[in-house]
Design a protein around this motif. Structure first.
Motif, PDB file in Angstrom:
ATOM      1  N   GLY B 240      -5.394   2.737   1.353  1.00 46.06           N
ATOM      2  CA  GLY B 240      -4.558   2.864   0.155  1.00 46.06           C
ATOM      3  C   GLY B 240      -3.699   4.116   0.127  1.00 46.06           C
ATOM      4  O   GLY B 240      -2.671   4.148  -0.551  1.00 46.06           O
ATOM      5  N   HIS B 241      -4.111   5.153   0.846  1.00 42.86           N
ATOM      6  CA  HIS B 241      -3.358   6.403   0.829  1.00 42.86           C
ATOM      7  C   HIS B 241      -2.395   6.550   2.008  1.00 42.86           C
ATOM      8  O   HIS B 241      -1.873   7.633   2.255  1.00 42.86           O
ATOM      9  CB  HIS B 241      -4.310   7.602   0.780  1.00 42.86           C
ATOM     10  CG  HIS B 241      -4.857   7.857  -0.606  1.00 42.86           C
ATOM     11  ND1 HIS B 241      -5.746   6.999  -1.199  1.00 42.86           N
ATOM     12  CD2 HIS B 241      -4.614   8.840  -1.503  1.00 42.86           C
ATOM     13  CE1 HIS B 241      -6.039   7.459  -2.417  1.00 42.86           C
ATOM     14  NE2 HIS B 241      -5.368   8.570  -2.626  1.00 42.86           N
ATOM     15  N   SER B 243       0.684   5.577   2.419  1.00 39.20           N
ATOM     16  CA  SER B 243       2.028   6.019   2.028  1.00 39.20           C
ATOM     17  C   SER B 243       2.044   7.505   1.724  1.00 39.20           C
ATOM     18  O   SER B 243       3.034   8.191   1.972  1.00 39.20           O
ATOM     19  CB  SER B 243       2.508   5.255   0.794  1.00 39.20           C
ATOM     20  OG  SER B 243       2.641   3.893   1.080  1.00 39.20           O
ATOM     21  N   VAL B 244       0.933   8.016   1.157  1.00 39.77           N
ATOM     22  CA  VAL B 244       0.854   9.433   0.820  1.00 39.77           C
ATOM     23  C   VAL B 244       0.963  10.275   2.095  1.00 39.77           C
ATOM     24  O   VAL B 244       1.700  11.259   2.156  1.00 39.77           O
ATOM     25  CB  VAL B 244      -0.476   9.742   0.078  1.00 39.77           C
ATOM     26  CG1 VAL B 244      -0.611  11.224  -0.202  1.00 39.77           C
ATOM     27  CG2 VAL B 244      -0.557   8.935  -1.213  1.00 39.77           C
ATOM     28  N   ASN B 247       4.523   9.925   3.601  1.00 44.13           N
ATOM     29  CA  ASN B 247       5.504  10.756   2.904  1.00 44.13           C
ATOM     30  C   ASN B 247       5.459  12.204   3.386  1.00 44.13           C
ATOM     31  O   ASN B 247       6.475  12.895   3.398  1.00 44.13           O
ATOM     32  CB  ASN B 247       5.270  10.696   1.387  1.00 44.13           C
ATOM     33  CG  ASN B 247       5.636   9.328   0.811  1.00 44.13           C
ATOM     34  OD1 ASN B 247       6.339   8.547   1.442  1.00 44.13           O
ATOM     35  ND2 ASN B 247       5.147   9.041  -0.378  1.00 44.13           N
ATOM     36  N   LYS B 252       8.818   6.439   5.318  1.00 41.98           N
ATOM     37  CA  LYS B 252       8.560   5.491   4.244  1.00 41.98           C
ATOM     38  C   LYS B 252       7.942   4.240   4.858  1.00 41.98           C
ATOM     39  O   LYS B 252       8.368   3.798   5.925  1.00 41.98           O
ATOM     40  CB  LYS B 252       9.886   5.126   3.578  1.00 41.98           C
ATOM     41  CG  LYS B 252       9.958   5.455   2.088  1.00 41.98           C
ATOM     42  CD  LYS B 252      11.405   5.321   1.672  1.00 41.98           C
ATOM     43  CE  LYS B 252      11.611   4.910   0.265  1.00 41.98           C
ATOM     44  NZ  LYS B 252      13.017   4.611  -0.021  1.00 41.98           N
ATOM     45  N   LEU B 253       6.953   3.677   4.190  1.00 47.50           N
ATOM     46  CA  LEU B 253       6.317   2.465   4.708  1.00 47.50           C
ATOM     47  C   LEU B 253       6.544   1.306   3.739  1.00 47.50           C
ATOM     48  O   LEU B 253       6.747   1.514   2.550  1.00 47.50           O
ATOM     49  CB  LEU B 253       4.808   2.696   4.871  1.00 47.50           C
ATOM     50  CG  LEU B 253       4.374   3.719   5.928  1.00 47.50           C
ATOM     51  CD1 LEU B 253       2.880   3.963   5.847  1.00 47.50           C
ATOM     52  CD2 LEU B 253       4.743   3.247   7.317  1.00 47.50           C
ATOM     53  N   PRO B 254       6.485   0.064   4.250  1.00 48.40           N
ATOM     54  CA  PRO B 254       6.690  -1.097   3.358  1.00 48.40           C
ATOM     55  C   PRO B 254       5.403  -1.464   2.623  1.00 48.40           C
ATOM     56  O   PRO B 254       4.942  -2.598   2.694  1.00 48.40           O
ATOM     57  CB  PRO B 254       7.106  -2.194   4.337  1.00 48.40           C
ATOM     58  CG  PRO B 254       6.418  -1.833   5.606  1.00 48.40           C
ATOM     59  CD  PRO B 254       6.332  -0.339   5.643  1.00 48.40           C
ATOM     60  N   LEU B 255       4.804  -0.500   1.947  1.00 49.81           N
ATOM     61  CA  LEU B 255       3.503  -0.735   1.331  1.00 49.81           C
ATOM     62  C   LEU B 255       3.533  -0.489  -0.163  1.00 49.81           C
ATOM     63  O   LEU B 255       4.289   0.348  -0.650  1.00 49.81           O
ATOM     64  CB  LEU B 255       2.453   0.213   1.919  1.00 49.81           C
ATOM     65  CG  LEU B 255       2.148   0.117   3.402  1.00 49.81           C
ATOM     66  CD1 LEU B 255       1.170   1.209   3.789  1.00 49.81           C
ATOM     67  CD2 LEU B 255       1.572  -1.237   3.749  1.00 49.81           C
ATOM     68  N   GLU B 256       2.670  -1.213  -0.878  1.00 51.51           N
ATOM     69  CA  GLU B 256       2.383  -0.888  -2.268  1.00 51.51           C
ATOM     70  C   GLU B 256       0.865  -0.829  -2.421  1.00 51.51           C
ATOM     71  O   GLU B 256       0.149  -1.720  -1.949  1.00 51.51           O
ATOM     72  CB  GLU B 256       2.968  -1.946  -3.199  1.00 51.51           C
ATOM     73  CG  GLU B 256       4.477  -1.807  -3.340  1.00 51.51           C
ATOM     74  CD  GLU B 256       5.039  -2.608  -4.503  1.00 51.51           C
ATOM     75  OE1 GLU B 256       5.734  -2.022  -5.338  1.00 51.51           O
ATOM     76  OE2 GLU B 256       4.769  -3.823  -4.571  1.00 51.51           O
ATOM     77  N   SER B 257       0.363   0.238  -3.039  1.00 50.55           N
ATOM     78  CA  SER B 257      -1.078   0.434  -3.193  1.00 50.55           C
ATOM     79  C   SER B 257      -1.514  -0.037  -4.569  1.00 50.55           C
ATOM     80  O   SER B 257      -0.996   0.427  -5.581  1.00 50.55           O
ATOM     81  CB  SER B 257      -1.420   1.911  -3.023  1.00 50.55           C
ATOM     82  OG  SER B 257      -1.089   2.317  -1.719  1.00 50.55           O
TER      83      SER B 257
END
Lengths: 93, 417
Positions: B240-241, B243-244, B247, B252-257
């Motif tokens: 889940g982290h 993208s953190v 960054n 940038k990644l194509p993810l949503e947590s």
């Protein structure tokens, strides 16, 4: 579950709303001139911030209107809500 | 050298009241420099370190974990293992993992309690029936065991399911993968940690990554709460982290947590000896060896890192469970929790190099990463060691979001998102 203050209807339960993802992603003005990289950026790449994030929400089971929200994703605290087309509050930038 | 776990070691240790068992892994301070640093001490991260040491002969490896190992999604999932995915690329990936699962306890000398009790997916409408039949055929063409069952066969395989035609979403059929099942999630992390530690991997807990130091087109090291660690290769397996961490490197990644919830009931006598999943009404259930019903709920639709979800998600799942299993109507739920899952637009993972040299990502497993733990670790280790993907994870590259060559597994992912 949290309460959301719809700018049109007032405070309602979150279950009446749908989240619409990151806000202020501008639709390409000249889609035919976009490269594959630019398309990927527009369609798929997201900031997915842990902390204060700007997002779109819609009052699906209510007025069905879209609006913007500033929310802290680390604790789900809503910081601000403003209508579509309005300028985002600068203090969270 | 680790002492071997066996019936003899169990008897021997009982004479000292089980107080002198050898430590399964150490608690080292970070060294100044490593050849590879794995960010994230869950099952996938520990497996990656294990296979880097075992198959790629790398010795100077660290796993950094911000909390304790296996304390994230590894300890929060519903432990379901299966490989009945639709597309060839996914079939290869998930069945590779399933084949490793089948011998994992022996390989690690650690009982991961892998139980091939079968996983059944139910169909509740005509489209479900068509989709599941198609998936069964696709599975069999890829050498994955799958059978389609009619309503009567579903009832025979799991007698407590309500197959009455009068319920809101009647059971019209289902698929069954007999090789699928469950495993003990904590044991997977602990087994890989013990195996990796034995080969000299430093497992550093309570060590949060605060920054990634770049140099030119590559990386120089990571800034952590335990100081700077120099390294040329970073493998990020932060679920889940992700993208953190991305960054921090300006990526940038194509993810949503999003939060994904699960819950367990009070323990009861054996009542359901398989795993039953139902996409359409969103309910899946199995029973743990302790006797608890393990129930998986859905994701919330908003981005959140809060590790808690909405109550109506749980309510919706329990409504569906009660309609399908009226026998559970008086069960009480003991615990409920949430994990943060990183969801890709195509519901398939990313096991890939990135535009930054020496920075690798293994993420986007979304709602179903546990089943792939051994395979994911093996393939990610290969990708890091050779700076090239293995043929089984070549399709799961980051560039597919540019090329458009997506691996759409929304149908097989089982959790609606």
């Amino acid at each position: 579950m949290f309460l959301i203050h719809c700018p049109y209807c007032g405070e309602r339960e979150q279950s009446e709303f749908k989240a619409g993802g990151e806000a202020h992603i501008v639709r390409p003005k000249q889609p035919t001139e976009l490269s594959d990289d630019q398309w990927a950026e527009y369609l798929f790449m997201r900031k997915n911030i842990k902390g204060v994030q700007f997002e779109r929400w819609v009052h699906t089971h209510g007025c069905r209107k879209w609006f913007n929200m500033v929310r802290d994703t680390s604790n789900d605290e809503i910081k601000a809500i403003y209508k579509m087309g309005e300028k985002p509050p600068t203090k969270y930038k | 050298m680790k002492n071997k776990y066996s019936i003899i070691s169990l008897i021997k240790n009982s004479f000292s009241y089980h107080e002198n068992w050898q430590k399964a892994w150490g608690d080292p301070d970070p060294k100044k420099e490593y050849d590879v640093v794995i960010v994230g001490g869950g099952g996938h991260g520990l497996a990656t370190a294990y296979y880097l040491a075992k198959k790629h002969d790398m010795k100077n490896i660290a796993v950094v974990e911000k909390g304790w190992i296996g304390g994230g999604n590894t300890g929060r999932n519903t432990t379901i293992i299966r490989s009945n995915y639709l597309w060839d690329a996914s079939a290869g990936l998930y069945d590779h993992a399933l084949k490793i699962w089948e011998n994992l306890s022996q390989e690690l000398n650690y009982n991961v309690m892998f139980s091939q009790r079968g996983v059944m997916n139910l169909a509740h409408n005509l489209q479900d029936v068509r989709d599941l039949k198609r998936r069964t055929h696709a599975n069999r063409l890829n050498g994955i065991d799958a059978v389609y069952l009619n309503t009567e066969q579903v009832k025979n395989f799991c007698p407590i399911i309500n197959t009455s035609p009068n319920i809101r979403y009647p059971v019209l059929g289902g698929t069954l993968q007999r090789r699928a099942g469950t495993a003990r999630h904590d044991a997977v992390a602990w087994g890989y940690a013990r195996g990796a530690d034995e080969m000299g991997v430093d497992i550093i807990q309570n060590c949060e990554v605060k920054g990634i130091k770049r140099s030119g087109d590559g990386v120089e090291g990571i800034e952590t709460t335990k100081g700077f660690i120099k390294t040329k290769k970073i493998g990020v397996v932060a679920a889940g982290h992700s993208s953190v961490i991305a960054n921090m490197a300006g990526l940038k990644l194509p993810l949503e947590s999003k939060p994904l919830q699960a819950l367990v009931s009070e323990p009861v006598k054996p009542i359901i000896d398989t795993v039953v999943m139902s996409n359409a009404v969103h309910a899946y259930v199995s029973q743990s060896d302790k006797g608890e019903l393990v129930i998986g709920a859905g994701t919330d639709d908003y981005v959140s890192y809060s590790q808690k979800g909405s109550h109506e998600i749980v309510e919706g799942t329990l409504n569906a469970i009660l309609e399908l299993y009226p026998i559970f109507s008086r069960m009480r739920m003991l615990r409920q929790w949430g994990g943060i899952v990183d969801i890709c637009p195509d519901a398939s993972p990313i096991i890939s190099k990135t535009p930054i040299k020496g920075l690798y990502f293994n993420c986007g497993w979304g709602t179903g990463g546990f089943k792939a733990t051994p395979g994911s670790g093996d393939l990610f280790a290969h990708t890091i060691a050779n700076d090239e993907p293995h043929k089984l994870n070549a399709a799961f590259n980051l560039n597919r979001f540019v090329s458009g060559d997506l691996v759409d597994e929304h149908g097989a992912a089982a959790v609606a998102h």
